[in-house]
Every structure is written in structure tokens, then in C-alpha cells.
Write an enzyme that holds these catalytic residues in place. Structure first.
Site, PDB file in Angstrom:
ATOM      1  N   LYS A 253      51.642  34.470  37.339  1.00 46.40           N
ATOM      2  CA  LYS A 253      52.985  34.895  36.928  1.00 46.40           C
ATOM      3  C   LYS A 253      53.702  33.737  36.230  1.00 46.40           C
ATOM      4  O   LYS A 253      53.640  32.595  36.673  1.00 46.40           O
ATOM      5  CB  LYS A 253      53.766  35.389  38.152  1.00 46.40           C
ATOM      6  CG  LYS A 253      53.283  36.778  38.567  1.00 46.40           C
ATOM      7  CD  LYS A 253      54.097  37.373  39.670  1.00 46.40           C
ATOM      8  CE  LYS A 253      53.633  36.938  41.027  1.00 46.40           C
ATOM      9  NZ  LYS A 253      52.363  37.506  41.467  1.00 46.40           N
TER      10      LYS A 253
ATOM     11  N   SER B 293      50.882  28.915  46.079  1.00 45.49           N
ATOM     12  CA  SER B 293      50.494  30.198  46.666  1.00 45.49           C
ATOM     13  C   SER B 293      49.152  30.106  47.381  1.00 45.49           C
ATOM     14  O   SER B 293      48.214  29.464  46.897  1.00 45.49           O
ATOM     15  CB  SER B 293      50.399  31.261  45.569  1.00 45.49           C
ATOM     16  OG  SER B 293      49.898  32.460  46.113  1.00 45.49           O
ATOM     17  N   ALA B 294      49.073  30.814  48.506  1.00 45.77           N
ATOM     18  CA  ALA B 294      47.801  30.913  49.236  1.00 45.77           C
ATOM     19  C   ALA B 294      46.752  31.672  48.417  1.00 45.77           C
ATOM     20  O   ALA B 294      45.566  31.664  48.770  1.00 45.77           O
ATOM     21  CB  ALA B 294      48.026  31.602  50.581  1.00 45.77           C
ATOM     22  N   ASP B 295      47.164  32.298  47.322  1.00 52.16           N
ATOM     23  CA  ASP B 295      46.183  32.971  46.449  1.00 52.16           C
ATOM     24  C   ASP B 295      45.175  31.968  45.878  1.00 52.16           C
ATOM     25  O   ASP B 295      44.013  32.313  45.649  1.00 52.16           O
ATOM     26  CB  ASP B 295      46.883  33.665  45.257  1.00 52.16           C
ATOM     27  CG  ASP B 295      47.783  34.815  45.666  1.00 52.16           C
ATOM     28  OD1 ASP B 295      47.773  35.204  46.853  1.00 52.16           O
ATOM     29  OD2 ASP B 295      48.509  35.323  44.788  1.00 52.16           O
TER      30      ASP B 295
ATOM     31  N   VAL C 135      47.484  38.985  47.128  1.00 59.58           N
ATOM     32  CA  VAL C 135      46.184  38.730  46.495  1.00 59.58           C
ATOM     33  C   VAL C 135      45.250  38.055  47.498  1.00 59.58           C
ATOM     34  O   VAL C 135      44.099  38.481  47.682  1.00 59.58           O
ATOM     35  CB  VAL C 135      46.355  37.866  45.220  1.00 59.58           C
ATOM     36  CG1 VAL C 135      45.010  37.350  44.726  1.00 59.58           C
ATOM     37  CG2 VAL C 135      47.056  38.667  44.125  1.00 59.58           C
TER      38      VAL C 135
ATOM     39  N   LYS D  79      55.265  41.263  54.212  1.00 59.86           N
ATOM     40  CA  LYS D  79      54.344  40.653  53.234  1.00 59.86           C
ATOM     41  C   LYS D  79      53.358  39.767  54.004  1.00 59.86           C
ATOM     42  O   LYS D  79      53.758  38.822  54.671  1.00 59.86           O
ATOM     43  CB  LYS D  79      55.147  39.839  52.221  1.00 59.86           C
ATOM     44  CG  LYS D  79      54.311  39.073  51.204  1.00 59.86           C
ATOM     45  CD  LYS D  79      55.210  38.377  50.176  1.00 59.86           C
ATOM     46  CE  LYS D  79      54.455  37.362  49.346  1.00 59.86           C
ATOM     47  NZ  LYS D  79      55.348  36.605  48.444  1.00 59.86           N
TER      48      LYS D  79
ATOM     49  N   ASP E  36      55.240  24.084  47.132  1.00 59.27           N
ATOM     50  CA  ASP E  36      55.059  25.540  47.099  1.00 59.27           C
ATOM     51  C   ASP E  36      53.877  25.912  46.199  1.00 59.27           C
ATOM     52  O   ASP E  36      53.985  25.953  44.974  1.00 59.27           O
ATOM     53  CB  ASP E  36      56.345  26.231  46.620  1.00 59.27           C
ATOM     54  CG  ASP E  36      56.286  27.748  46.792  1.00 59.27           C
ATOM     55  OD1 ASP E  36      55.198  28.275  47.109  1.00 59.27           O
ATOM     56  OD2 ASP E  36      57.334  28.404  46.618  1.00 59.27           O
TER      57      ASP E  36
ATOM     58  N   GLU F 101      45.901  45.803  45.723  1.00 60.98           N
ATOM     59  CA  GLU F 101      46.734  45.196  46.777  1.00 60.98           C
ATOM     60  C   GLU F 101      47.959  46.055  47.073  1.00 60.98           C
ATOM     61  O   GLU F 101      48.292  46.978  46.317  1.00 60.98           O
ATOM     62  CB  GLU F 101      47.177  43.797  46.353  1.00 60.98           C
ATOM     63  CG  GLU F 101      48.017  43.804  45.077  1.00 60.98           C
ATOM     64  CD  GLU F 101      48.954  42.612  44.966  1.00 60.98           C
ATOM     65  OE1 GLU F 101      49.730  42.382  45.915  1.00 60.98           O
ATOM     66  OE2 GLU F 101      48.925  41.935  43.926  1.00 60.98           O
TER      67      GLU F 101
HETATM   68  N1  PSU Z   1      51.361  40.738  40.903  1.00 64.24           N
HETATM   69  C1  PSU Z   1      52.396  41.508  40.511  1.00 64.24           C
HETATM   70  N2  PSU Z   1      53.452  41.629  41.389  1.00 64.24           N
HETATM   71  C2  PSU Z   1      53.435  41.033  42.636  1.00 64.24           C
HETATM   72  C3  PSU Z   1      52.325  40.234  43.034  1.00 64.24           C
HETATM   73  C4  PSU Z   1      51.317  40.121  42.115  1.00 64.24           C
HETATM   74  O1  PSU Z   1      52.406  42.057  39.402  1.00 64.24           O
HETATM   75  O2  PSU Z   1      54.381  41.203  43.406  1.00 64.24           O
HETATM   76  C5  PSU Z   1      52.279  39.580  44.410  1.00 64.24           C
HETATM   77  C6  PSU Z   1      50.827  39.378  44.847  1.00 64.24           C
HETATM   78  O3  PSU Z   1      50.682  40.021  46.085  1.00 64.24           O
HETATM   79  C7  PSU Z   1      50.655  37.889  44.978  1.00 64.24           C
HETATM   80  C8  PSU Z   1      52.012  37.492  45.422  1.00 64.24           C
HETATM   81  O4  PSU Z   1      49.649  37.549  45.895  1.00 64.24           O
HETATM   82  O5  PSU Z   1      52.839  38.263  44.524  1.00 64.24           O
HETATM   83  C9  PSU Z   1      52.232  35.993  45.328  1.00 64.24           C
HETATM   84  O6  PSU Z   1      53.158  35.620  46.290  1.00 64.24           O
HETATM   85  P1  PSU Z   1      53.345  34.075  46.688  1.00 64.24           P
HETATM   86  O7  PSU Z   1      53.795  33.415  45.434  1.00 64.24           O
HETATM   87  O8  PSU Z   1      54.405  34.090  47.778  1.00 64.24           O
HETATM   88  O9  PSU Z   1      52.015  33.600  47.181  1.00 64.24           O
HETATM   89 MN    MN Z   2      54.939  30.268  48.009  1.00 61.19          MN
END
Ligand code: PSU
Ligand code: MN
Length: 313
Positions: free
Chosen positions: A160, A141-143, A107, A87, A139, A25
């Protein structure tokens, strides 16, 4: 579809020949790691995948086109703090492309682009998930919904640890996403190996993961899966240490009113400062480890999915 997508020649040949390809990614480059470590890591990930005998395909949207496999100049553009790269998750893909913009894929959106290109394995650092307090602010994630619908195996060091890990696992269970511990029975927590959460599935080799992928998709059970690969012991930050830093960072983000897609990059950067860069070194090590495991899985999957070495056969 190909009219809107450029596949690098090396990747196109590998895909046609049924050689293992690993997607990477670009949000981690543009918004997850600082400059210049982001560029160094991006290059090192590609080199590690090649060393394992697979082909890397870093994915981004540049000039309104999906890029599968990037040149050195394109990687530099994504990494540079002065370039204008947004992003991009599932929500944002069509808008950015129609407007001819540049986007770093998360992701979720990397999975979408990888699947369009015919890539089955994707290595990242940590996936997004259900945020703490999601019962109030929604909140998530769309992942997570992407993992439920798009046929790509995602190698990560777990969600994370800034997230609510039990709720993330509940979501994945409800939506039928297999979470497979790679050589472990416990969900890894990104910077730390332990989370206290037991997994229901484990695989001890790349071949064992590939067999699960082949079985799932041969049955027509749509959706991806998460391969949970713990950070190497030598590189981990023990849970009690990182937990305290995470709590402080979450409180600051809340006080600053950080919302939406800014939340994750903000927290990662704050945690980096608070650990004097230890979280950065750990993040780099775990994503490298995921790239290597991703390459092994891609090779094993290619061997059983395209046994004649011909994807089209
Ligand atoms: N893994 C990492 N660092 C990152 C991410 C993943 O080690 O920055 C990113 C990925 O792109 C993941 C995003 O999809 O963080 C999640 O963002 P959000 O919580 O806004 O969906
Ligand atoms: Mn989010």
C-alpha cells in the site's frame, strides 16, 4: 490441526482433486472496505475466481475455529459494521481461537491458514510493509516476515502506497522474498501503476509464475513470494494525485496519535473520504484484478504440481 479448522466441502473436494484454489483474506472485508461495498466486493471476488475456473476460499476465524471457505451468512457477519470481528495477524491467532472469538485474517494470518489447508495461491489488494518513520517507531507489518517463512504466493497490487516502498523492498530482499512483476518491470504502488522502483524479476503469464513457485518449493527454499500485479490503467489514480492525499492522511494520523494495528484501517478510511470514494473504487478494481490473476496462477500451478489431477498422488 484439522480439529480446529473447517474446510468448506467445495474447497475440500478441489484440494483433494488438485483443482486450483485461491485463498482470500477477511481483514479487507471487516476493516479495509466500508459496508456495503465490502460485502459486494467479497462476493464479486468469489464469483470472478469461479468464472476463471478455480475455487475461492475466503478465510476467517469464527467461533474460535479457522474457516477455509465461508457461507453467505458468514460473509455477512464479517462485513456487518455491527459485528464484533477483531483484526487478527500471526500474533493474535491463538488468543482469539482459544477464547472462541471472531477474527478477520490479515495477509499474514491468511497465509498461515492457507498453508495449513494446502492452498498455495492467495489474492489480496495490497500487502502491509515498512511504514514511513519505521526507523523511529519500528512499525513493520507482520505481512513481511510471513512472506519470508510461509509457502504461499500472494498476488497483490504492490505494498500500500501509504508505506515506505524502498524500505519495504529492502526488507523483502534481505529476507529472500521474490517480488515478481506480473507483466511489468516496475513495482506497482497499489492505487497507481508506477512507483519508480525497478523489479529484478518479471513473469508475463500465469504459467511463468507457476514455474517459479514449483522450482522454489521443489528446491526446499521455504517462504512465499509476492506477485506484483498493477491496477488496470483505467482504474488507477495517478501517483501525483494520490501522493498529496497520502501525505495529508499520514499527518492527520500522526496528529491523532493512531498506533499499532489501527494505523492501516485509519489511513485507508481517511484517504477514501479525501478522494470522495475514488480510492475505494480503485481498491475494488485492483483486488478484483488480483483475484482473476490469482485464479489463473492457481490453475497453472495445479497443472504442474498435481499433473495427474490428484494432490495425494
Ligand atoms: N489490502 C487491501 N486492504 C486492506 C488490507 C490489504 O486492499 O485492508 C489489509 C491486509 O489484511 C493487510 C493489512 O495484511 O491490511 C496490513 O495491516 P498492517 O499494516 O497493520 O499489518
Ligand atoms: Mn503495523
Amino acid at each position: 490441526m484439522n480439529e480446529m479448522m473447517d474446510i468448506a466441502p467445495e474447497v475440500a473436494v478441489a484440494l483433494a482433486d488438485g483443482v486450483g484454489v485461491v485463498a482470500l483474506e477477511s481483514t479487507i472485508i471487516s476493516h479495509g472496505l466500508p459496508y456495503p461495498e465490502n460485502k459486494q466486493t467479497a462476493l464479486a471476488l468469489e464469483a470472478a475466481i469461479r468464472e476463471e475456473g478455480a475455487v475461492p476460499a475466503t478465510i476467517a476465524i469464527l467461533g474460535g475455529r479457522i474457516k477455509i471457505g465461508l457461507t453467505g451468512d458468514e460473509l455477512e457477519e464479517l462485513a456487518s459494521p455491527s459485528s464484533d470481528v477483531i483484526k487478527v495477524s500471526r500474533r493474535d491467532i491463538a488468543t482469539i481461537m482459544a477464547q472462541g472469538g471472531n477474527g478477520a485474517t490479515t495477509v499474514a494470518s491468511t497465509m498461515i491458514c492457507a498453508a495449513m489447508a494446502g492452498i498455495s495461491v492467495f489474492a489480496t489488494g495490497g500487502i502491509g510493509g515498512v511504514h514511513r518513520g519505521a526507523a523511529q517507531d519500528f512499525d513493520i507489518s507482520a505481512d513481511l516476515p510471513e512472506l519470508a517463512r510461509t509457502n504461499v504466493a500472494v498476488v497483490s497490487a504492490g505494498p500500500k502506497a501509504i508505506l515506505d516502498l524502498p524500505l519495504t523492498m529492502e526488507y523483502l530482499e534481505t529476507h529472500g522474498v521474490p517480488v515478481i512483476g506480473y507483466g511489468t518491470d516496475e513495482l506497482p504502488a497499489f492505487w497507481s501503476r508506477a512507483s519508480g522502483i525497478s523489479l529484478t524479476a518479471r513473469a508475463d503469464s500465469a504459467g511463468a509464475v507457476a514455474a517459479i513457485m514449483k522450482t522454489k518449493w521443489s528446491l526446499g527454499i521455504e517462504g512465499g513470494m509476492m506477485i506484483a500485479n498493477p491496477v488496470p490503467e483505467a482504474d488507477e489514480i495517478p501517483h501525483p494525485i494520490i501522493a498529496k492525499v497520502i501525505d495529508e492522511a499520514l499527518a492527520e494520523a500522526e496528529a491523532e496519535g493512531i498506533k499499532g494495528k489501527e494505523v492501516t484501517p485509519y489511513l485507508l478510511s481517511l484517504i477514501r473520504q479525501k478522494t470522495d470514494g475514488a480510492s475505494l473504487a480503485c481498491n475494488q478494481a485492483l483486488v478484483m484484478n488480483n483475484a482473476r490473476v490469482g485464479a489463473k496462477i492457481a490453475i497453472a500451478y495445479a497443472a504442474i504440481a498435481y499433473p495427474k489431477g490428484q494432490k495425494q498422488a
